[in-house]
Every structure is written in C-alpha cells, then in structure tokens.
Design a protein around this motif. Sequence first.
Motif, PDB file in Angstrom:
ATOM      1  N   GLY A  62      42.132  30.868  40.895  1.00  0.00           N
ATOM      2  CA  GLY A  62      43.443  31.525  40.991  1.00  0.00           C
ATOM      3  C   GLY A  62      43.807  31.832  42.429  1.00  0.00           C
ATOM      4  O   GLY A  62      44.103  32.977  42.781  1.00  0.00           O
ATOM      5  N   GLY A  66      46.200  32.230  44.654  1.00  0.00           N
ATOM      6  CA  GLY A  66      47.644  32.403  44.756  1.00  0.00           C
ATOM      7  C   GLY A  66      47.935  33.254  45.971  1.00  0.00           C
ATOM      8  O   GLY A  66      47.145  33.317  46.931  1.00  0.00           O
ATOM      9  N   ALA A  67      49.072  33.960  45.921  1.00  0.00           N
ATOM     10  CA  ALA A  67      49.462  34.805  47.048  1.00  0.00           C
ATOM     11  C   ALA A  67      48.446  35.940  47.223  1.00  0.00           C
ATOM     12  O   ALA A  67      47.971  36.202  48.335  1.00  0.00           O
ATOM     13  CB  ALA A  67      50.857  35.362  46.802  1.00  0.00           C
ATOM     14  N   PHE A  68      48.115  36.617  46.134  1.00  0.00           N
ATOM     15  CA  PHE A  68      47.319  37.832  46.264  1.00  0.00           C
ATOM     16  C   PHE A  68      45.904  37.565  46.771  1.00  0.00           C
ATOM     17  O   PHE A  68      45.424  38.242  47.683  1.00  0.00           O
ATOM     18  CB  PHE A  68      47.273  38.589  44.923  1.00  0.00           C
ATOM     19  CG  PHE A  68      46.380  39.789  45.006  1.00  0.00           C
ATOM     20  CD1 PHE A  68      46.712  40.852  45.847  1.00  0.00           C
ATOM     21  CD2 PHE A  68      45.185  39.852  44.300  1.00  0.00           C
ATOM     22  CE1 PHE A  68      45.876  41.954  45.968  1.00  0.00           C
ATOM     23  CE2 PHE A  68      44.353  40.947  44.417  1.00  0.00           C
ATOM     24  CZ  PHE A  68      44.697  41.993  45.248  1.00  0.00           C
ATOM     25  N   HIS A  69      45.230  36.604  46.200  1.00  0.00           N
ATOM     26  CA  HIS A  69      43.857  36.326  46.664  1.00  0.00           C
ATOM     27  C   HIS A  69      43.848  36.062  48.163  1.00  0.00           C
ATOM     28  O   HIS A  69      42.956  36.514  48.888  1.00  0.00           O
ATOM     29  CB  HIS A  69      43.284  35.121  45.910  1.00  0.00           C
ATOM     30  CG  HIS A  69      42.002  34.631  46.501  1.00  0.00           C
ATOM     31  ND1 HIS A  69      40.824  35.321  46.360  1.00  0.00           N
ATOM     32  CD2 HIS A  69      41.723  33.544  47.280  1.00  0.00           C
ATOM     33  CE1 HIS A  69      39.866  34.678  47.014  1.00  0.00           C
ATOM     34  NE2 HIS A  69      40.385  33.604  47.576  1.00  0.00           N
ATOM     35  N   ASP A 121      48.792  24.285  40.212  1.00  0.00           N
ATOM     36  CA  ASP A 121      47.906  24.467  41.370  1.00  0.00           C
ATOM     37  C   ASP A 121      47.794  23.211  42.233  1.00  0.00           C
ATOM     38  O   ASP A 121      47.215  23.269  43.330  1.00  0.00           O
ATOM     39  CB  ASP A 121      46.510  24.915  40.917  1.00  0.00           C
ATOM     40  CG  ASP A 121      46.520  26.331  40.362  1.00  0.00           C
ATOM     41  OD1 ASP A 121      47.162  27.198  40.990  1.00  0.00           O
ATOM     42  OD2 ASP A 121      45.917  26.568  39.301  1.00  0.00           O
ATOM     43  N   VAL A 155      43.364  35.419  37.918  1.00  0.00           N
ATOM     44  CA  VAL A 155      44.020  34.447  37.035  1.00  0.00           C
ATOM     45  C   VAL A 155      45.149  35.106  36.232  1.00  0.00           C
ATOM     46  O   VAL A 155      45.596  34.529  35.238  1.00  0.00           O
ATOM     47  CB  VAL A 155      42.989  33.770  36.096  1.00  0.00           C
ATOM     48  CG1 VAL A 155      42.047  32.881  36.903  1.00  0.00           C
ATOM     49  CG2 VAL A 155      42.210  34.783  35.282  1.00  0.00           C
ATOM     50  N   GLU A 157      46.919  38.777  34.388  1.00  0.00           N
ATOM     51  CA  GLU A 157      46.541  39.539  33.182  1.00  0.00           C
ATOM     52  C   GLU A 157      46.470  38.615  31.962  1.00  0.00           C
ATOM     53  O   GLU A 157      45.617  38.758  31.085  1.00  0.00           O
ATOM     54  CB  GLU A 157      47.566  40.651  32.904  1.00  0.00           C
ATOM     55  CG  GLU A 157      47.533  41.791  33.896  1.00  0.00           C
ATOM     56  CD  GLU A 157      48.274  41.453  35.201  1.00  0.00           C
ATOM     57  OE1 GLU A 157      47.589  41.197  36.195  1.00  0.00           O
ATOM     58  OE2 GLU A 157      49.500  41.449  35.224  1.00  0.00           O
ATOM     59  N   CYS A 208      39.278  40.271  39.832  1.00  0.00           N
ATOM     60  CA  CYS A 208      40.124  41.049  40.753  1.00  0.00           C
ATOM     61  C   CYS A 208      41.547  41.096  40.222  1.00  0.00           C
ATOM     62  O   CYS A 208      42.505  41.099  40.992  1.00  0.00           O
ATOM     63  CB  CYS A 208      40.077  40.446  42.150  1.00  0.00           C
ATOM     64  SG  CYS A 208      38.455  40.566  42.916  1.00  0.00           S
ATOM     65  N   ASP A 209      41.688  41.074  38.897  1.00  0.00           N
ATOM     66  CA  ASP A 209      43.022  41.185  38.312  1.00  0.00           C
ATOM     67  C   ASP A 209      43.337  42.634  37.975  1.00  0.00           C
ATOM     68  O   ASP A 209      42.443  43.475  37.823  1.00  0.00           O
ATOM     69  CB  ASP A 209      43.119  40.306  37.056  1.00  0.00           C
ATOM     70  CG  ASP A 209      43.434  38.860  37.421  1.00  0.00           C
ATOM     71  OD1 ASP A 209      44.533  38.616  37.946  1.00  0.00           O
ATOM     72  OD2 ASP A 209      42.569  37.987  37.207  1.00  0.00           O
ATOM     73  N   ASN A 210      44.638  42.903  37.829  1.00  0.00           N
ATOM     74  CA  ASN A 210      45.136  44.255  37.559  1.00  0.00           C
ATOM     75  C   ASN A 210      44.962  44.625  36.095  1.00  0.00           C
ATOM     76  O   ASN A 210      45.930  44.720  35.345  1.00  0.00           O
ATOM     77  CB  ASN A 210      46.631  44.315  37.880  1.00  0.00           C
ATOM     78  CG  ASN A 210      46.899  44.510  39.350  1.00  0.00           C
ATOM     79  OD1 ASN A 210      46.124  45.170  40.039  1.00  0.00           O
ATOM     80  ND2 ASN A 210      47.996  43.950  39.819  1.00  0.00           N
ATOM     81  N   VAL A 239      42.017  46.681  42.914  1.00  0.00           N
ATOM     82  CA  VAL A 239      42.511  45.880  44.046  1.00  0.00           C
ATOM     83  C   VAL A 239      43.950  46.254  44.324  1.00  0.00           C
ATOM     84  O   VAL A 239      44.716  46.499  43.386  1.00  0.00           O
ATOM     85  CB  VAL A 239      42.413  44.370  43.728  1.00  0.00           C
ATOM     86  CG1 VAL A 239      40.969  43.921  43.638  1.00  0.00           C
ATOM     87  CG2 VAL A 239      43.150  44.015  42.446  1.00  0.00           C
ATOM     88  N   ARG A 292      47.242  45.475  47.130  1.00  0.00           N
ATOM     89  CA  ARG A 292      48.078  45.100  48.269  1.00  0.00           C
ATOM     90  C   ARG A 292      49.317  44.420  47.695  1.00  0.00           C
ATOM     91  O   ARG A 292      49.189  43.378  47.021  1.00  0.00           O
ATOM     92  CB  ARG A 292      47.354  44.153  49.238  1.00  0.00           C
ATOM     93  CG  ARG A 292      48.294  43.567  50.287  1.00  0.00           C
ATOM     94  CD  ARG A 292      47.567  42.877  51.429  1.00  0.00           C
ATOM     95  NE  ARG A 292      47.451  43.765  52.566  1.00  0.00           N
ATOM     96  CZ  ARG A 292      46.819  43.440  53.702  1.00  0.00           C
ATOM     97  NH1 ARG A 292      46.245  42.264  53.842  1.00  0.00           N
ATOM     98  NH2 ARG A 292      46.774  44.297  54.690  1.00  0.00           N
ATOM     99  N   THR A 341      51.889  41.974  47.334  1.00  0.00           N
ATOM    100  CA  THR A 341      51.981  40.624  47.897  1.00  0.00           C
ATOM    101  C   THR A 341      53.067  39.854  47.151  1.00  0.00           C
ATOM    102  O   THR A 341      52.840  39.354  46.044  1.00  0.00           O
ATOM    103  CB  THR A 341      50.622  39.897  47.751  1.00  0.00           C
ATOM    104  OG1 THR A 341      49.593  40.750  48.236  1.00  0.00           O
ATOM    105  CG2 THR A 341      50.626  38.584  48.511  1.00  0.00           C
ATOM    106  N   ARG A 348      59.965  39.304  40.353  1.00  0.00           N
ATOM    107  CA  ARG A 348      58.507  39.204  40.272  1.00  0.00           C
ATOM    108  C   ARG A 348      57.948  40.294  39.340  1.00  0.00           C
ATOM    109  O   ARG A 348      57.016  40.050  38.579  1.00  0.00           O
ATOM    110  CB  ARG A 348      57.888  39.351  41.672  1.00  0.00           C
ATOM    111  CG  ARG A 348      56.361  39.188  41.701  1.00  0.00           C
ATOM    112  CD  ARG A 348      55.785  39.315  43.097  1.00  0.00           C
ATOM    113  NE  ARG A 348      55.606  40.671  43.545  1.00  0.00           N
ATOM    114  CZ  ARG A 348      54.519  41.421  43.347  1.00  0.00           C
ATOM    115  NH1 ARG A 348      53.511  40.926  42.680  1.00  0.00           N
ATOM    116  NH2 ARG A 348      54.447  42.658  43.798  1.00  0.00           N
TER     117      ARG A 348
END
Length: 491
Positions: A34, A36-39, A71, A133, A135, A191-193, A231, A233, A235, A375
């Motif tokens: 995954g 993406g932007a956040f990682h 991806d 990846v 939620e 590291c997902d919400n 986690v 930030r 993003t 978003r």
Amino acid sequence: MSTSLTNETLPRIDGVDTPAFDRAAVTPGIVHFGVGAFHRAHQAMYVDRLLAADPSANDWGICGVGVRTADAAMRDALVPQDGLFTLTLKHPDGAVETSVIGSIVEYLYAPDDPEKVIDRLSDPATRIVSLTVTEGGYNFSPSTGEFDAANPDIVADLEASAPPRTVFGLVTEALARRRERGTPSFTVMSCDNIQGNGHMARSTFLAYARLRDPELAEWIEANTRFPNSMVDRITPATPPDLADEVVDRTGVVDNWPVVAEPFTQWVLEDDFAMGRPSLEKAGVQVVDDVTPYELMKLRLLNAGHQALCYFGYLLGYRYVHDAASDPDIRTLLRRYMTEEGATTLRPLPGVDVDTYIDTLLERFTNPAIADTIARLCQDSSDRIPKWLVPVIRERLEQDQRSDLAAAVVASWTRYAEGTDEAGDPIDVIDPLAADLVPRAQRSRTDPLAFVADPELFGTLAEEPLFTEPYLSALESLRSKGARATLAGLLA
Ligand SMILES: NC(=O)c1ccc[n+]([C@@H]2O[C@H](COP(=O)([O-])OP(=O)(O)OC[C@H]3O[C@@H](n4cnc5c(N)ncnc54)[C@H](O)[C@@H]3O)[C@@H](O)[C@H]2O)c1
Ligand SMILES: O=P(O)(O)OC[C@@H](O)[C@@H](O)[C@H](O)[C@H](O)CO
C-alpha cells in the motif's frame, strides 16, 4: 528540459535535503503493502530519518509492493526513479520544506511477478511486513467482525489455481514457505487508521490462514507478531500543481511527489518477532500499550474529519481548511470533540486533551496543504462505523446521548442521498454506494432506512437515545438546510 529524479541525478540537487546515507548500502528488511501518499509521508520518512541517523540500520530499507491494478501507476512513477521521491511539507504560514526520501530501495508490482514478491517476503532478511491498505483492505464485516470469505479475490487466492493476488494470499504463502524452511515469521505491522489495527490484522490474517490450512494458522498464531500502532500525519492526495513546484525547488522531475502537513506522530507497540529498527532514533514513540493514543486520535481527529466533511460539503466548501474556518463548523468540531469524543477516551498521562483538540483545529485550518473535502467524504462506510459509531455506542452504554455525533450521521445520510441543497448531483464514492444511496433516499419515507443496516450501525436504529437526535437533525437538514441545522444544534 529538466532531468528526472534518480540515483544518478541526486548529487546535482541543491538546496533541499537529500538522503544523508549511502543508498547503495541499504537492503530491504521491511516489505510494505500500500505505497500511497501516507506511507511515503510517514513510515518511509521515519525510516529515511533512521537510516541517516544510524548507518547500522541499513538492513531496514523498504521494499514497496502494490497489488491493485491502480498501483501500476506507482510502479511507473517509482521504478524509473530508483524508488526516490520528494516529500513537501507545507506550513500554515506559507513556509515550505521539500526533501528527497530514499528509504524505498525496491518497488514490486505484484501482478507483474507475484513469485518475486513471495520470494522477497520469504527471504529471511524480511523481518517486518507493514501495511497501509486502507480500512477497507482488511476485508471484514464491521458488525460481525467476520472475515469476508466470499470476496471473489479471496476465493480465487484460496483456490490457488493461479498465483495469489491479494495481500492475504501473498503474505500467507510466504509464511507457509518460511515455516517449511524453518525461517522464523516476520512481524505484520498495520499502519492503518483502525482501532486495534494490529489486532485487526491478526484476526484477518488468521482467518484467511485457517481457510487455507488450519495447521499453518496455528503456526502463525504462535509465531507471528502483530503490533498495534497510532499513525498521524494529514497527507492529501497529490495535487496537480505539486510536480511543477518540485521542479522549481529541486531542478528535477518527480513523477509522483507527496505533500503533507508538518505535524507527524507514530506511536508503536513494542511487539516484534524478529527485532525492529530503532525507530526511537527517528522520533517514533515506542510504548507497551497504544490503545489510549489510538482512541484519542481516531475519535477526535478522524471522527472530527467526518464531522466536518458532510456539513462542509453541504455548505458549499470543497477544501478542509475553508470548512474548518467556518465558525459554525469550528464550534461543531470543538463541541463534538470535547463533549462527546473526549468523554470516551482512556487516561493518557502527560497529554492534555484540550491542548490536543486546539492543535487539531489548527491543523485542520492549514490552507497550504489544500486537503479536500472529497478525500474525507469517500469510503464513509469504512470510516463512520470504525470511528464515530463506537463513540455513540460507548456513550449509550452509560445512558448518554450523543446529539452531535448523531447529527454527523444525519449529515452523512443527507450527503449520501446524492443531491446537494441546490439540487446538483453529489458523486458519492463508497464501496457500498449502490446500496447506500438508495437507502439514504428511501429514508425520506422510511426514516430509519439508512441506519437500519446492522453491518454499519449495529443496533443503533433501535436506540431512542440515538434515533431521536438523528431523526431530528435529518429532518432539519432536509427542511431547513445545513446552516440552519447547525445553528439549531449549537444554540
Ligand atoms: N492520508 C492520510 O492523511 C493518512 C493518515 C494516517 C493514516 N492513513 C492510513 O493510510 C491509508 C492509506 O492512505 P493514503 O493516503 O496512502 O491513500 P492512497 O490512496 O494514496 O493509497 C492507498 C494504498 O492502499 C492500497 N490499497 C487499497 N486497498 C487495498 C487492498 N484491498 N489491498 C491492498 N492494497 C490496497 C492502494 O492500492 C494504495 O497503494 C488510509 O486508509 C489510512 O488507514 C492515512
Ligand atoms: O485516510 P483515512 O481513510 O483513514 O481517513 C481520512 C482522514 O481522516 C485521514 O486520512 C487523516 O487525514 C489522517 O488520519 C491524519 O493522520
């Protein structure tokens, strides 16, 4: 013509930070699903900081993996750039910091060569498999907690007539090979919400493994660790003009730059099967119990984002900072966080929740990152049940109403009808949109139709302490509009 960002052009970049370590000496110890932007704004940035701070950590580089058709675009962006990319932090006062991040040393697009991904995962050097990846990526029902074994991709991976295509299929195949070869299990680090993201990863990977091979599942249960984490930030998705800004600042072309706010936090449970990088050196808080941090973040920041986005959209805002600057929305946010969300938190010594809320409101109004309402409105069915419904539920258990949270659910219902207050269409982006939109529309004649879905709301539709404020807010949204509803709610 500008040159591309690559290992070769790196030394020519002047004026912005570039990786302060020898990339050629870095090997992958983490495989991340995954990218993406956040990682890239978060974990990859922390690992980059660590590699700069501690040369002995150079066996903790990142191999990024993409499994979805979408991806392929990340493959096409990152592979020609040797995994390099720029991260631009935008401060509310207009200050900008761009740096080149070098911790992703390999990128594999699984559909191109699934066997190569399984080889990387099976390699004893891989000691952590991390995930962002989303939620929805955990493939479970929010109400029953059951793994969705009927998902066609999962069915295909379990049939094993073709190489695995899901993160579950790939990771489990690699764990099976490690077990056969006597290689210890890696750690799976979500590291997902999601509250208890490690617990969630554990139960979903075990559920998949049990369907594949109960003995393997037992081995995973005994050997694989799944630490929880918080986690943070903000993003946003990459805006179209960022690439040009980056060329101006660095002199090189980045195919897919990242923008984020300056604030960052990572609180991680210390529970690893094969060791871990000394992320404390990069600013990560490593703790025994992450729960109070997770609850604070998910029930204030993320639930706060949902409180802002539907009312914000209905009021005509399209950017988060504009909505967060609206006095009524600001009051809604502060009061939801203080009077409802914060009442369900666990004690957190050394953290002042009121200050945390002040900081969130400041972060939401950062105009420079241009985070979009769109978003925050997407995939609501993956978010509201995980962040807001638990607040309502916990308060109901204490016989407490949550009028503001109920109004937020009403604002989602009104939004999901698919038409705004001027009669213009709303593009409802949600994996369940085909079901949600008609149900939201039906709730005009069958008032509880939207919240009657036990998958998303459990038994809330049967709780008068919820349905009364929910129906009142929904009726007001329809008859008087979002502005008057907020005025009535906050009076
Ligand atoms: N963006 C933020 O501000 C932020 C902050 C904290 C945490 N997060 C977490 O990170 C997640 C991703 O956010 P992002 O901004 O990187 O989004 P993104 O859209 O940029 O990237 C999402 C990535 O997840 C992959 N993915 C989605 N569904 C998947 C599935 N079923 N199986 C495998 N891979 C899948 C996508 O292919 C993509 O690589 C969020 O859902 C959230 O849990 C995001
Ligand atoms: O990315 P999601 O789907 O988990 O949630 C949307 C936002 O609330 C989220 O991305 C926040 O910006 C983030 O959690 C801040 O750390």
